[in-house]
Every structure is written in C-alpha cells, then in structure tokens.
Design an enzyme around this catalytic site. Structure first.
Site, short mmCIF file in Angstrom:
data_model
loop_
_atom_site.label_atom_id
_atom_site.label_comp_id
_atom_site.label_asym_id
_atom_site.label_seq_id
_atom_site.Cartn_x
_atom_site.Cartn_y
_atom_site.Cartn_z
N CYS A 172 38.81 12.79 20.59
CA CYS A 172 38.37 11.40 20.64
C CYS A 172 39.46 10.47 20.06
CB CYS A 172 37.02 11.28 19.93
SG CYS A 172 36.08 9.83 20.48
N HIS A 185 34.05 16.23 22.02
CA HIS A 185 34.05 16.65 20.62
C HIS A 185 33.69 18.12 20.46
CE1 HIS A 185 34.32 12.68 18.64
NE2 HIS A 185 33.70 12.22 19.71
N GLU A 215 34.02 19.83 17.84
CA GLU A 215 33.50 20.04 16.48
C GLU A 215 32.02 19.66 16.38
OE1 GLU A 215 35.14 17.48 17.44
OE2 GLU A 215 34.42 15.68 16.41
#
Lengths: 77, 218
Positions: free
Chosen positions: B86, B192, B194
């Site tokens: 991002c 993302h 994560e």
C-alpha cells in the site's frame, strides 16, 4: 527576498481522475463550455538567491515526480 | 531472520505488520523509526501502509527521502529482501527502487474490499510460494499503477509483474497490483498481505507471500 513559483502538472497522457470529476461538476453547474479540467499544484518558494540549476534540481529531486509529472517555474522579484 | 518494520509519522499498518510477522509468520520483527533508526542487524525490511507524512506533496514522496529509506535503498541494492504494501509500495516507487507510480483511483473512490489476485511472476523470493489465485484485502484511494509504454514492456519482458487483479478495482495499467525489481528481492503491492495471515482475519493467503521471510536463511 526572491520568490519562485513552481507549477507541477500531471503528464498529459495520464488520466486526471480528480480533474474529470471537476469537469463533470462544472458542467452540472451549467458551465457546458468546459471540456476538460486538469488539476496541478502551485508551490511558492522563498529563496536566499535564485540559481536556476538548483531550482530545477529541487523540482527533479522532490517537488515533481518525473515519472508522472511535468514542472515549470517562474522567478518573481 | 529479523525483519525491520519501518515507521514514519502517519504509518498505520505498522502494528498489523509486526504482529503478523511475529505471530503468524514466526520471525523476529522490530520497529525502526524513520529518522534515527538503523538497519544494522536486520535481514529484511517491511515498509508498511498508512499515510506517511500525511501523504504531503505525493503519496510516499516525503517518506522516500527520509534517512531510513536511503539506508533501505542500499540494503535493497545488496540483494536483501524488501517488501512494501500500500503506502509502502508508493514509498518504494517514489524512492526509485521500483518502476512506475501510483495515482488516484480511476473512479476517485477509496476502495476497501477483498480482491482476487493472479500470481504472474512465480520465481522471485516473494512470489515463488504463490501457486494459486489468492484473495487479499485492499484499502486505498491512490492505487492506480501507471508506467509508460516502454516501462510496461520491460516489466512484461523481464517477468517483473508480481500480481494482477482478476477484476481491476482502480484502473491500474495491465491490471497490475504489484511488481518486483529486476533481481526479484524487492516487492511492492497495493494489497495487504499482513492483513490476511490467519482465518480469524478472513483468510491467510498473505502467508503465501510473507512466508518467504521464514524460508530465507539469515
């Protein structure tokens, strides 16, 4: 103290999605003559002295991203 | 393996990244602050998402000129693993580690949803474990990947497109969601990984990317 106006604009080939939205909004307000809007940045610098090579360097190193933007500048006073 | 999670003023995925790396990937991870941190003793770098420096001037522009990014550039040029998600991807393009740039989404809308991603490059350290279409969350207003025609051809010819969106959410050229550098040690992507490291979060496909960190010998 001399001042410099730096103009940063998106390269013409790239879609300016914010500009497109503003175009449509102006047309909705009755400004049918507007065909296109492109939004850029105006950056005012106040400098000790004007050295064009250094102003260009500032633009290339930070103020504009050469991948997507063009820049120009004018020295005032 | 010890991963540096960079922190800039305005980073907001740093905690997610640290937790995912420690708990779900199973590697050591520590925060590194942007102006007084050092990468000494670290084996990989995670550049997290957020709105670094308020996204002033351009997304990632100020962060990419910070002291820690100059060190990250040297680190990456030594061939060590660097990932940016991002805002992290925006910082990596602004720093010149990855080609191209990210602009406002085509439709001006902030998009926040899960997307399907096709793994294109399957040879880099980051993508070799991704052997299927994966689902990851995106949350961005400026994720439209752009690059000039020659640059796009180079990405295609050199197998540098890491991921393509199955359905393009932001107007990115060639449906590009993420790219790697020529050596393949630097990955930048808008989704993302994560935020997708356990079923509790709605899926764990992010591990297919991040597990690269537990496989690298360090």
């Amino acid at each position: 103290m001399p001042r410099v106006r730096v103009y940063v604009t998106l390269k013409p080939a790239l879609l300016d999605s914010a500009g497109r939205t503003v175009t449509s909004s102006l047309q909705h307000l009755g400004f049918e003559e507007v065909n296109d809007v492109r939004i850029g940045k105006l950056i005012h610098l106040e400098v000790e002295k004007v050295e064009e090579a250094r102003i260009k360097e500032m633009c290339q190193k930070l103020l504009a991203n050469p991948v997507i933007e063009d820049f120009s500048y004018e020295v005032i006073g | 393996m010890k991963v540096a999670v960079l922190q800039f003023p305005g980073s907001n995925c740093d905690q997610d990244a640290l937790k995912a790396l420690r708990e779900d990937v199973g590697v050591q991870a520590e925060y590194v602050w942007h102006n007084d941190g050092s990468l000494s003793g670290f084996d990989a770098v995670f550049v997290p998402g957020g709105f670094s420096y308020g996204d002033y001037l351009r997304c990632g522009a100020m962060a990419s000129r910070s002291a820690i990014m100059q060190e990250t550039i040297r680190f990456a040029n030594e061939g060590r693993p660097v990932i940016g998600a991002c805002n992290g991807f925006q910082i990596l393009t602004e720093s010149g580690l990855l080609p191209g740039a990210l602009l406002k989404n085509e439709k001006q809308k902030f998009v926040c949803k899960n997307v399907e991603l096709e793994a294109v490059n399957q040879t880099s350290i980051w993508t070799s474990g991704v052997n299927k279409t994966i689902s990851l969350p995106i949350a961005h207003g400026e994720g439209r990947y752009v690059i000039d025609t020659d640059g796009l051809k180079r990405l295609q010819d050199q197998n540098q497109i890491a991921f393509r969106y199955v359905e393009n959410p932001n107007g990115s050229v060639d449906n590009i969601a993420g790219v790697v550098n020529e050596k393949g040690n630097v990955l930048g992507l808008m989704p993302h990984p994560e935020r997708a490291t356990k079923e509790l979060l709605g899926g764990n496909d992010g591990l297919l990317i991040l597990r690269a960190l537990s496989l690298v010998n360090a």
